[in-house]
Design an enzyme around this catalytic site. Structure first.
Site, PDB file in Angstrom:
ATOM      1  N   SER A   1       0.866  -1.184   0.000  1.00  0.00           N
ATOM      2  CA  SER A   1       0.000   0.000   0.000  1.00  0.00           C
ATOM      3  C   SER A   1       0.908   1.241   0.000  1.00  0.00           C
ATOM      4  CB  SER A   1      -0.921  -0.043   1.232  1.00  0.00           C
ATOM      5  OG  SER A   1      -1.782   1.069   1.245  1.00  0.00           O
TER       6      SER A   1
ATOM      7  N   TYR B   1      -4.855   8.637  -5.929  1.00  0.00           N
ATOM      8  CA  TYR B   1      -3.892   7.577  -5.595  1.00  0.00           C
ATOM      9  C   TYR B   1      -4.237   6.971  -4.250  1.00  0.00           C
ATOM     10  CZ  TYR B   1       0.596   5.605  -4.071  1.00  0.00           C
ATOM     11  OH  TYR B   1       1.580   4.782  -3.569  1.00  0.00           O
TER      12      TYR B   1
ATOM     13  N   LYS C   1      -4.970   3.054  -2.690  1.00  0.00           N
ATOM     14  CA  LYS C   1      -4.127   2.466  -1.648  1.00  0.00           C
ATOM     15  C   LYS C   1      -4.900   2.226  -0.352  1.00  0.00           C
ATOM     16  CE  LYS C   1      -0.287   1.960  -3.887  1.00  0.00           C
ATOM     17  NZ  LYS C   1       0.156   0.614  -4.279  1.00  0.00           N
TER      18      LYS C   1
HETATM   19  N1  LIG Z   1       8.058   4.866  -5.021  1.00  0.00           N
HETATM   20  C1  LIG Z   1       7.370   5.317  -3.979  1.00  0.00           C
HETATM   21  O1  LIG Z   1       7.565   6.446  -3.488  1.00  0.00           O
HETATM   22  C2  LIG Z   1       6.308   4.479  -3.378  1.00  0.00           C
HETATM   23  C3  LIG Z   1       5.734   3.429  -4.076  1.00  0.00           C
HETATM   24  N2  LIG Z   1       4.723   2.721  -3.485  1.00  0.00           N
HETATM   25  C4  LIG Z   1       4.075   1.623  -4.206  1.00  0.00           C
HETATM   26  O2  LIG Z   1       5.051   0.617  -4.447  1.00  0.00           O
HETATM   27  C5  LIG Z   1       4.751  -0.062  -5.668  1.00  0.00           C
HETATM   28  C6  LIG Z   1       5.961  -0.021  -6.576  1.00  0.00           C
HETATM   29  O3  LIG Z   1       6.267   1.324  -6.781  1.00  0.00           O
HETATM   30  P1  LIG Z   1       7.629   1.727  -7.525  1.00  0.00           P
HETATM   31  O4  LIG Z   1       8.647   0.696  -7.270  1.00  0.00           O
HETATM   32  O5  LIG Z   1       7.894   3.134  -7.180  1.00  0.00           O
HETATM   33  O6  LIG Z   1       7.150   1.681  -9.051  1.00  0.00           O
HETATM   34  P2  LIG Z   1       7.900   1.481 -10.427  1.00  0.00           P
HETATM   35  O7  LIG Z   1       7.158   2.356 -11.387  1.00  0.00           O
HETATM   36  O8  LIG Z   1       9.361   1.631 -10.292  1.00  0.00           O
HETATM   37  O9  LIG Z   1       7.550  -0.045 -10.763  1.00  0.00           O
HETATM   38  C7  LIG Z   1       6.212  -0.363 -10.991  1.00  0.00           C
HETATM   39  C8  LIG Z   1       6.162  -1.809 -11.414  1.00  0.00           C
HETATM   40  O10 LIG Z   1       4.804  -2.168 -11.622  1.00  0.00           O
HETATM   41  C9  LIG Z   1       4.654  -2.657 -12.939  1.00  0.00           C
HETATM   42  N3  LIG Z   1       3.341  -2.276 -13.450  1.00  0.00           N
HETATM   43  C10 LIG Z   1       2.845  -1.019 -13.591  1.00  0.00           C
HETATM   44  N4  LIG Z   1       1.613  -1.076 -14.105  1.00  0.00           N
HETATM   45  C11 LIG Z   1       1.331  -2.382 -14.323  1.00  0.00           C
HETATM   46  C12 LIG Z   1       0.228  -3.085 -14.861  1.00  0.00           C
HETATM   47  N5  LIG Z   1      -0.865  -2.441 -15.290  1.00  0.00           N
HETATM   48  N6  LIG Z   1       0.289  -4.423 -14.927  1.00  0.00           N
HETATM   49  C13 LIG Z   1       1.381  -5.083 -14.487  1.00  0.00           C
HETATM   50  N7  LIG Z   1       2.465  -4.489 -13.966  1.00  0.00           N
HETATM   51  C14 LIG Z   1       2.424  -3.150 -13.898  1.00  0.00           C
HETATM   52  C15 LIG Z   1       5.773  -1.999 -13.737  1.00  0.00           C
HETATM   53  O11 LIG Z   1       6.116  -2.729 -14.897  1.00  0.00           O
HETATM   54  P3  LIG Z   1       5.467  -2.323 -16.339  1.00  0.00           P
HETATM   55  O12 LIG Z   1       5.447  -0.829 -16.404  1.00  0.00           O
HETATM   56  O13 LIG Z   1       6.373  -2.953 -17.337  1.00  0.00           O
HETATM   57  O14 LIG Z   1       4.096  -2.905 -16.354  1.00  0.00           O
HETATM   58  C16 LIG Z   1       6.889  -2.054 -12.722  1.00  0.00           C
HETATM   59  O15 LIG Z   1       7.440  -3.342 -12.686  1.00  0.00           O
HETATM   60  C17 LIG Z   1       3.539   0.653  -6.251  1.00  0.00           C
HETATM   61  O16 LIG Z   1       2.368  -0.048  -5.858  1.00  0.00           O
HETATM   62  C18 LIG Z   1       3.560   2.016  -5.555  1.00  0.00           C
HETATM   63  O17 LIG Z   1       2.261   2.592  -5.478  1.00  0.00           O
HETATM   64  C19 LIG Z   1       4.236   2.999  -2.216  1.00  0.00           C
HETATM   65  C20 LIG Z   1       4.790   4.027  -1.502  1.00  0.00           C
HETATM   66  C21 LIG Z   1       5.889   4.810  -2.018  1.00  0.00           C
HETATM   67  C1  LIG Z   2       5.863  11.852  14.874  1.00  0.00           C
HETATM   68  C2  LIG Z   2       4.844  11.672  13.829  1.00  0.00           C
HETATM   69  C3  LIG Z   2       5.480  11.485  12.464  1.00  0.00           C
HETATM   70  C4  LIG Z   2       4.405  11.463  11.399  1.00  0.00           C
HETATM   71  C5  LIG Z   2       4.974  12.029  10.134  1.00  0.00           C
HETATM   72  C6  LIG Z   2       3.931  11.959   9.089  1.00  0.00           C
HETATM   73  C7  LIG Z   2       4.595  12.050   7.766  1.00  0.00           C
HETATM   74  C8  LIG Z   2       3.568  11.729   6.736  1.00  0.00           C
HETATM   75  C9  LIG Z   2       4.249  11.575   5.445  1.00  0.00           C
HETATM   76  C10 LIG Z   2       3.318  10.926   4.465  1.00  0.00           C
HETATM   77  C11 LIG Z   2       4.142  10.419   3.330  1.00  0.00           C
HETATM   78  C12 LIG Z   2       3.305   9.815   2.238  1.00  0.00           C
HETATM   79  C13 LIG Z   2       4.246   9.069   1.339  1.00  0.00           C
HETATM   80  C14 LIG Z   2       3.512   8.505   0.189  1.00  0.00           C
HETATM   81  C15 LIG Z   2       4.494   7.751  -0.664  1.00  0.00           C
HETATM   82  C16 LIG Z   2       3.818   7.338  -1.935  1.00  0.00           C
HETATM   83  O1  LIG Z   2       3.009   6.471  -1.943  1.00  0.00           O
HETATM   84  C17 LIG Z   2       4.094   8.179  -3.131  1.00  0.00           C
HETATM   85  N1  LIG Z   2       5.511   8.396  -3.332  1.00  0.00           N
HETATM   86  C18 LIG Z   2       3.487   7.549  -4.354  1.00  0.00           C
HETATM   87  O2  LIG Z   2       4.324   6.556  -4.861  1.00  0.00           O
END
Ligand SMILES: NC(=O)C1=CN([C@@H]2O[C@H](COP(=O)(O)OP(=O)(O)OC[C@H]3O[C@@H](n4cnc5c(N)ncnc54)[C@H](OP(=O)(O)O)[C@@H]3O)[C@@H](O)[C@H]2O)C=CC1
Ligand SMILES: CCCCCCCCCCCCCCCC(=O)[C@@H](N)CO
Length: 332
Positions: A176, A190, A194
């Site tokens: 998530s 988004y 999530k």
């Molecule tokens: N990076 C961040 O800051 C954060 C990320 N997340 C979550 O972590 C997960 C990974 O994120 P992140 O590593 O940054 O993403 P990336 O964009 O680096 O990687 C995403 C991956 O998902 C695959 N993907 C995307 N769309 C599809 C689809 N429709 N079907 C199948 N595969 C798919 C992509 O491959 P392809 O494009 O080839 O399909 C790729 O392998 C996500 O769920 C994101 O929401 C959560 C919090 C923070």
């Molecule tokens: C003492 C108390 C501390 C609390 C601090 C609260 C901080 C909140 C930060 C929220 C960050 C949200 C990140 C989302 C990442 C993500 O999913 C995107 N990058 C999309 O990929």
């Protein structure tokens, strides 16, 4: 009066400790991933690829899923290079859009099981984030993010559940986001996806109580991945300031911790101080008596800290609004 309050507190704490010790679900602990089949959606990039590499280091057979075959092939090479026993482990990919129909997902996962064996761990990592003020978001982006971030996790989970429950073993991981602990400016569409993942996972956790099938819900903060780079392009400044307060983390660290937290049966996989605090104030996780006591005795102060942080976020948004208004109507 004071004595009366102390007595009540002692009674409540004693009952809490007793109840927890007697009823805490003694989690099945899986000691190894060696020769186990792990499927990681989104395993060709970022957090998913890092999770796949960590699983390979632990001796697992791995199937990674994505749409772009070139990325998948390249990721498979990287994963193979990290295998514990390169000659014994099977590392493969499957091209699949997880927003397609349940039938296509079922067919793809069934084929992966035919190739490598029953799925022991499913990591639902495929996802994406398009940021922006809700009023300015494209309808197709709003829908795509729910299709991908929610249904793209729900449908693979629906498929693996049957086999895992028959074998009475397995681990399901949902990736998530911290944005499913707290609503943040610019993450409207988004967060909806999530938060839906979180709702599904927490309800499913309860359905799996008493079985050998476990579930871990990961809440990563900002993580330095190709996906993050892309979302930065549409991210309002307010979102950068607020989201950035949780820090920017490496995908290697996040991916490794997700696999290890899932293996030891952690309900929530959280990262850094913000993750700890947000999960304490939000979550359903009841891991141990000490954890609950820590929650009970720190909830007040943590709530106060979080309130002050949320108010600081409100100031960021109001300052942004003022700046926009000044831009529109500069003082002559
Ligand atoms: N990076 C961040 O800051 C954060 C990320 N997340 C979550 O972590 C997960 C990974 O994120 P992140 O590593 O940054 O993403 P990336 O964009 O680096 O990687 C995403 C991956 O998902 C695959 N993907 C995307 N769309 C599809 C689809 N429709 N079907 C199948 N595969 C798919 C992509 O491959 P392809 O494009 O080839 O399909 C790729 O392998 C996500 O769920 C994101 O929401 C959560 C919090 C923070
Ligand atoms: C003492 C108390 C501390 C609390 C601090 C609260 C901080 C909140 C930060 C929220 C960050 C949200 C990140 C989302 C990442 C993500 O999913 C995107 N990058 C999309 O990929």
């Amino acid at each position: 009066m004071f004595l009366y309050i102390v007595l009540i507190i002692i009674t409540v704490v004693a009952l809490t400790v007793y109840f927890l010790n007697s009823s805490l679900d003694k989690k099945v602990v899986y000691r190894s991933l060696q020769n186990r089949h792990i499927v990681i959606t989104g395993g060709s990039s970022g957090i998913g690829k890092s999770s796949a590499i960590e699983a390979a280091k632990l001796g697992a057979n791995v199937t990674i899923i994505g749409r772009d075959e070139r990325k998948l092939k390249s990721a498979v090479e990287e994963i193979i290079a990290e295998c514990m026993n390169r000659n014994e482990q099977k590392i493969q990919y499957a091209t699949l859009d997880v927003t397609s129909s349940y039938d296509k997902i079922e067919k793809c996962l069934a084929a992966a099981e035919t190739d490598i064996g029953p799925i022991f761990m499913l990591v639902n990592c495929a996802g994406t984030c398009i940021c922006g003020q809700f009023e300015n978001m494209k309808i197709e982006d709003i829908k795509m993010m729910v299709d991908l971030n929610y249904f793209g996790s729900a449908y693979p989970t629906k498929y693996v559940l049957k086999g895992m429950k028959e074998r009475d073993e397995g681990i399901i991981v949902f990736v998530s986001s911290e944005a499913a602990f707290i609503g943040i400016y610019g993450y409207t569409a988004y967060s909806a996806g999530k938060w839906a993942v979180r709702g599904l996972a927490e309800a499913l956790m309860m359905e799996l109580l008493g079985t050998g099938v476990r579930l871990t819900l990961a809440f990563p903060p900002d993580t330095d991945t190709p996906g993050f780079e892309k979302e930065e392009l549409t991210k309002p400044n307010e979102t950068k300031l607020i989201s950035g307060s949780g820090g920017l983390h490496s995908p290697e660290k996040i991916g490794k911790k997700i696999i290890h937290d899932a293996l030891v049966g952690k309900t929530y996989s959280v990262f850094g101080f913000s993750g700890q605090v947000l999960s304490l104030l939000n979550g359903l996780s009841i891991e141990s008596t000490s954890q609950v006591l820590m929650q009970v005795f720190t909830m007040g102060i943590l709530r106060a800290i979080l309130v002050s942080i949320i108010l600081s976020f409100h100031k960021i948004v109001k300052d942004g609004l003022l700046a926009r208004r000044k831009e529109k109507n500069p003082v002559k």
